[in-house]
Design a protein around this motif. Sequence first.
Motif: not given
Length: 349
Positions: A194-197, A257-258, A286-287
């Motif tokens: 997800l951080m580098q989609p 998400a939470f 969490r990540e």
Amino acid sequence: MMKSRIIISQNIAKELTDAIASCRHDRLFILTDETTHRLCWPVLDELLHAQEAKVITTPASDTHKDVTSLMQVWQELSNGGATRHSCLVNLGGGMVTDLGGFAASTFKRGINFINIPTTLLAMVDASVGGKTGINFNGLKNEIGVFNESRFVLIDTQFLQTLDAKNISSGYAEMLKHGLISDEKTWNELITFPLMQPDLKKLQCMVAESVKVKERIVEQDPHEQGIRKALNLGHTFGHAFESWALKRSPILHGYAVAFGLICELYLSCFKVGFPTERMRQTVSFIRENYGYLPVTCNDYDELIALMTHDKKNTNGIINFTLLGNIGDIRINQTATDEEIKEALDFFREG
């Protein structure tokens, strides 16, 4: 309620031209917010200029999805000579499609509208399914109606305008769709970088995610039964969102998400959701989404906010939980002590 025609677009100009032509109209209006007008309007400027569309622009952000903005849209429709035969195109994220859909549904007792979602959250959630509305009295989507747009045109080229937080926000709803769907979809979602989609791969995943929501909405358009599956993560999530609105606002998808963390915890000890799958999902959240600075002093306020949730009956807080991935358990309840245990897990897990 008329069913929307959802199009995963390959040629947005042609498909919008066809959609507008299918909605017989005397005048055409376009609703955007300030951010969308700057980033997304150029894609459709030439086409909409040729259509002699009148543009209505509201301030950006969910904090402006309120009565003031609604009255502005009504006022500009009225001043622009809109009739019950006019058409409104909502170009923007969930704030615009919610606000514009409600404005269109109530102006002259209802005019046609078309949604063009420009955020991932709007593509997989807000623009699909016929929910429209505004925030009121500090509560999310407190006022609204069910009413489907005539068309939803989804073009993932608009995702290039989003920052990482807004991609993540929309992805939370996709994660929810995976949890209520099947193990293969869920696994693909929690292993996606997800951080580098990869936006090309994400486009295919968006199409699948929309299908999950569309299938459920078709079965239950007014949320009397199985459509409540789409509320997974939202009882806690809406409370987190309203709580944060008074402090430091968070994006809707982060709140969801939470909320998923808390509701998967409840799912584990109330209906037997597998602990390992819960931990894998929580680890991914969490990540990618971090933490929310809730303390035990906030518990009573959060529970009070949950009592306002529209899914509740007779004042009893209602949850959608899972017995397993795809094993949906609607109309579940929890005591205040169980809710506080879930909040303990959220803070410490």
